[in-house]
Each structure stands twice: as C-alpha cells, then as structure tokens.
Design an enzyme around this catalytic site. Structure first.
Site, PDB file in Angstrom:
ATOM      1  N   GLY A  16       0.831  -1.194   0.000  1.00  6.16           N
ATOM      2  CA  GLY A  16       0.000   0.000   0.000  1.00  6.16           C
ATOM      3  C   GLY A  16       0.868   1.247   0.000  1.00  6.16           C
ATOM      4  O   GLY A  16       0.418   2.337  -0.342  1.00  6.16           O
ATOM      5  N   MET A  18       4.531   3.396  -0.940  1.00  9.70           N
ATOM      6  CA  MET A  18       5.737   3.531  -1.757  1.00  9.70           C
ATOM      7  C   MET A  18       6.940   3.259  -0.847  1.00  9.70           C
ATOM      8  O   MET A  18       6.787   3.204   0.376  1.00  9.70           O
ATOM      9  CB  MET A  18       5.836   4.947  -2.320  1.00  9.70           C
ATOM     10  CG  MET A  18       4.752   5.247  -3.350  1.00  9.70           C
ATOM     11  SD  MET A  18       4.654   6.992  -3.763  1.00  9.70           S
ATOM     12  CE  MET A  18       6.272   7.302  -4.443  1.00  9.70           C
ATOM     13  N   LYS A  22       9.182  -2.906  -3.620  1.00  3.72           N
ATOM     14  CA  LYS A  22       8.588  -3.670  -4.718  1.00  3.72           C
ATOM     15  C   LYS A  22       9.557  -3.754  -5.898  1.00  3.72           C
ATOM     16  O   LYS A  22       9.793  -4.828  -6.437  1.00  3.72           O
ATOM     17  CB  LYS A  22       7.276  -3.004  -5.192  1.00  3.72           C
ATOM     18  CG  LYS A  22       6.196  -2.948  -4.122  1.00  3.72           C
ATOM     19  CD  LYS A  22       4.920  -2.317  -4.651  1.00  3.72           C
ATOM     20  CE  LYS A  22       5.056  -0.867  -5.055  1.00  3.72           C
ATOM     21  NZ  LYS A  22       5.465   0.037  -3.952  1.00  3.72           N
ATOM     22  N   ASP A  91       6.695  -3.536 -13.923  1.00  5.13           N
ATOM     23  CA  ASP A  91       6.690  -2.691 -12.719  1.00  5.13           C
ATOM     24  C   ASP A  91       5.625  -1.609 -12.862  1.00  5.13           C
ATOM     25  O   ASP A  91       5.193  -1.293 -13.975  1.00  5.13           O
ATOM     26  CB  ASP A  91       8.073  -2.050 -12.522  1.00  5.13           C
ATOM     27  CG  ASP A  91       8.298  -1.629 -11.066  1.00  5.13           C
ATOM     28  OD1 ASP A  91       7.428  -1.879 -10.214  1.00  5.13           O
ATOM     29  OD2 ASP A  91       9.372  -1.045 -10.780  1.00  5.13           O
ATOM     30  N   GLU A  92       5.196  -1.061 -11.743  1.00  6.71           N
ATOM     31  CA  GLU A  92       4.206   0.035 -11.727  1.00  6.71           C
ATOM     32  C   GLU A  92       2.928  -0.360 -12.472  1.00  6.71           C
ATOM     33  O   GLU A  92       2.336   0.455 -13.194  1.00  6.71           O
ATOM     34  CB  GLU A  92       4.809   1.308 -12.356  1.00  6.71           C
ATOM     35  CG  GLU A  92       6.113   1.768 -11.723  1.00  6.71           C
ATOM     36  CD  GLU A  92       5.930   2.504 -10.398  1.00  6.71           C
ATOM     37  OE1 GLU A  92       4.786   2.654  -9.930  1.00  6.71           O
ATOM     38  OE2 GLU A  92       6.958   2.920  -9.843  1.00  6.71           O
ATOM     39  N   CYS A 151       6.727   7.390  12.704  1.00 10.68           N
ATOM     40  CA  CYS A 151       6.852   6.617  13.945  1.00 10.68           C
ATOM     41  C   CYS A 151       7.705   5.354  13.842  1.00 10.68           C
ATOM     42  O   CYS A 151       8.001   4.743  14.870  1.00 10.68           O
ATOM     43  CB  CYS A 151       5.465   6.256  14.473  1.00 10.68           C
ATOM     44  SG  CYS A 151       4.690   4.916  13.530  1.00 10.68           S
ATOM     45  N   CYS A 180       2.399   4.616   8.359  1.00 10.77           N
ATOM     46  CA  CYS A 180       1.493   3.589   8.875  1.00 10.77           C
ATOM     47  C   CYS A 180       0.076   4.168   8.836  1.00 10.77           C
ATOM     48  O   CYS A 180      -0.118   5.360   8.594  1.00 10.77           O
ATOM     49  CB  CYS A 180       1.878   3.193  10.301  1.00 10.77           C
ATOM     50  SG  CYS A 180       1.532   4.499  11.497  1.00 10.77           S
TER      51      CYS A 180
HETATM   52  P1  ADP Z   1       8.970   0.599  -4.136  1.00  9.10           P
HETATM   53  O1  ADP Z   1       9.167   0.016  -5.513  1.00  9.10           O
HETATM   54  O2  ADP Z   1       8.091  -0.262  -3.264  1.00  9.10           O
HETATM   55  O3  ADP Z   1       8.492   2.024  -4.174  1.00  9.10           O
HETATM   56  P2  ADP Z   1      11.874   0.528  -4.027  1.00  9.10           P
HETATM   57  O4  ADP Z   1      12.262  -0.909  -4.175  1.00  9.10           O
HETATM   58  O5  ADP Z   1      12.023   1.415  -5.214  1.00  9.10           O
HETATM   59  O6  ADP Z   1      10.401   0.613  -3.406  1.00  9.10           O
HETATM   60  O7  ADP Z   1      12.747   1.218  -2.875  1.00  9.10           O
HETATM   61  C1  ADP Z   1      12.992   0.621  -1.631  1.00  9.10           C
HETATM   62  C2  ADP Z   1      14.094   1.424  -0.966  1.00  9.10           C
HETATM   63  O8  ADP Z   1      13.614   2.724  -0.618  1.00  9.10           O
HETATM   64  C3  ADP Z   1      14.586   0.862   0.343  1.00  9.10           C
HETATM   65  O9  ADP Z   1      15.534  -0.148   0.140  1.00  9.10           O
HETATM   66  C4  ADP Z   1      15.199   2.101   1.012  1.00  9.10           C
HETATM   67  O10 ADP Z   1      16.545   2.234   0.623  1.00  9.10           O
HETATM   68  C5  ADP Z   1      14.453   3.264   0.382  1.00  9.10           C
HETATM   69  N1  ADP Z   1      13.568   3.991   1.311  1.00  9.10           N
HETATM   70  C6  ADP Z   1      13.417   5.337   1.356  1.00  9.10           C
HETATM   71  N2  ADP Z   1      12.491   5.697   2.266  1.00  9.10           N
HETATM   72  C7  ADP Z   1      12.040   4.553   2.828  1.00  9.10           C
HETATM   73  C8  ADP Z   1      11.055   4.253   3.833  1.00  9.10           C
HETATM   74  N3  ADP Z   1      10.349   5.204   4.449  1.00  9.10           N
HETATM   75  N4  ADP Z   1      10.836   2.954   4.131  1.00  9.10           N
HETATM   76  C9  ADP Z   1      11.539   1.984   3.525  1.00  9.10           C
HETATM   77  N5  ADP Z   1      12.469   2.194   2.574  1.00  9.10           N
HETATM   78  C10 ADP Z   1      12.728   3.464   2.222  1.00  9.10           C
HETATM   79 MG    MG Z   2       8.756   0.804  -7.389  1.00  9.49          MG
HETATM   80 ZN    ZN Z   3       3.420   5.803  11.866  1.00  8.63          ZN
END
Ligand code: ADP
Ligand code: MG
Ligand code: ZN
Length: 195
Positions: A16, A18, A22, A91-92, A151, A180
């Site tokens: 849910g 970003m 993923k 992706d996406e 948090c 969260c």
């Molecule tokens: P998604 O495709 O789900 O958007 P990505 O695989 O592109 O995620 O990115 C994951 C990376 O984002 C993590 O390995 C970390 O380095 C970075 N990151 C930045 N902010 C956060 C966060 N709040 N929580 C977790 N990872 C984060």
């Molecule tokens: Mg992504």
């Molecule tokens: Zn929180």
C-alpha cells in the site's frame, strides 16, 4: 518461486506504501532468473518514468535494470509473441488500465512466468486501477512494507505531502512519504481530507 518454468505462473509483488521494496524485489527476482539462464524482459508504463532519461526500472535507492517502456499493455503481448521470453517482469502495473489483467492472464496461459509489481492503493487509500483484479488472478502474492517516516512502524500507505491537484501525480520523496495507518490518518485529518 519456481525455477522450472515450463508452465505459466503469475507472481504479484505489492504494497500500500511507496518505498516498500517492490521494485527492489522485482529486480532481485529477475536477476535470479537470468542467473538461472532464463530469458527475461521487464516492462514499465512510460508514464511512471522516474530517476532516468533512458528506459529502465530504478528503485528509490538506485538499483536499476534495463526495461522497455510501453503505453499500452498489448505491447507486452506483441513483444512476447515475437521474442518468447521465459520471464516477463512488469513494474508500476497500477498505472495500466484493466486491459493489463487480460494480458497477464494470457501471458501465463501461454506459459510465461509473469512477475508484476504495483501499488495496491492510491495515497487516498482507494484501490489502485487494475490492482484488485490482478491480485485476484495471482498465483502468488508477496506483500511488502515500507517504514513509517513518522513513527517507524511498518508503512502500509503513501501520504501525499500536499493536497493532490491531479488524480495521478508521479513523484517520489518530493511528493509522497511512507506512513502507517495511524500517521496517515492523522496527516489527512489535519488537512480535513476524507479518510
Ligand atoms: P517501491 O518500488 O516499493 O516504491 P523501491 O524498491 O524502489 O520501493 O525502494 C525501496 C528502498 O527505498 C529501500 O531499500 C530504502 O533504501 C528506500 N527507502 C526510502 N524511504 C524509505 C522508507 N520510508 N521505508 C523503507 N524504505 C525506504
Ligand atoms: Mg517501485
Ligand atoms: Zn506511523
């Protein structure tokens, strides 16, 4: 995950929030298949271009993998007909229309191993595009989590830093943060937004 892929399969990687990993997980799985000498190709909707001028999928922390940018999910089907890759990453996926679901189903029926990654909900907390249908037809679902920047609990939502001005706004930490449920609710209530 299967290595012996002489039949079709649909993996969905979702969250849910970003920044949940993923794209990282998609890249890791595709690389593993390539190590196992499978042919693989990755697609992404052109509209989701971020962090690059070229055609590649790029994670928030800079992992990248060559990809093909497409506007219409049927382009994936046409590519698969001519090149017959073992594995197809997308992706996406949430940015594609419902046609994506039939395309994924057809690819799996033809024996391809499909790995699709996408956001399950919008920053308003509503089901995102074709994701509900895609999750329903998946053979396997992996749910991943970010870290709530307020948090530190597992993040399940994307919080828009400013009220959105368009239905779809592409962005990263300039526009969204991982939260969260509680911190997402607090942020939206503070702005008088629907929860
Ligand atoms: P998604 O495709 O789900 O958007 P990505 O695989 O592109 O995620 O990115 C994951 C990376 O984002 C993590 O390995 C970390 O380095 C970075 N990151 C930045 N902010 C956060 C966060 N709040 N929580 C977790 N990872 C984060
Ligand atoms: Mg992504
Ligand atoms: Zn929180």
């Amino acid at each position: 995950m299967h290595r012996n892929i002489d039949y079709g399969w649909i993996d969905v990687i979702t969250s849910g929030s970003m920044y949940a990993g993923k794209t990282t997980e998609l890249i890791r799985r595709i690389r593993t298949f390539i190590l196992a000498r499978r042919t693989a190709v990755v697609f992404q909707p052109s509209v989701a271009r971020r962090y690059t001028e070229g055609e590649e999928v790029v994670s928030h922390d800079g992992l990248r993998l060559q990809a093909r940018y497409v506007d219409n999910p049927n382009e994936i089907l046409w590519y698969a007909e001519t090149h017959r890759p073992d594995v197809i990453g997308i992706d996406e996926v949430q940015f594609f229309d419902d046609g994506l679901v039939e395309v994924v189903q057809e690819l799996a029926n033809r024996g391809h191993y499909v790995i699709a990654a996408g956001l399950s909900i919008t920053s308003e907390g509503k089901p995102f595009g074709c994701m509900p249908q895609l999750l329903a037809i998946a053979d396997n679902i992996t749910n991943v989590y970010g870290v709530c920047v307020v948090c530190g609990e597992p993040a399940t939502k994307a919080f828009a830093l400013r009220p959105k001005t368009a239905v779809v706004e592409i962005g990263a930490d300039d526009k969204y943060e991982a939260r969260c449920r509680r911190c997402w609710l607090e942020g939206r209530r503070a702005r008088g937004e629907a929860v």
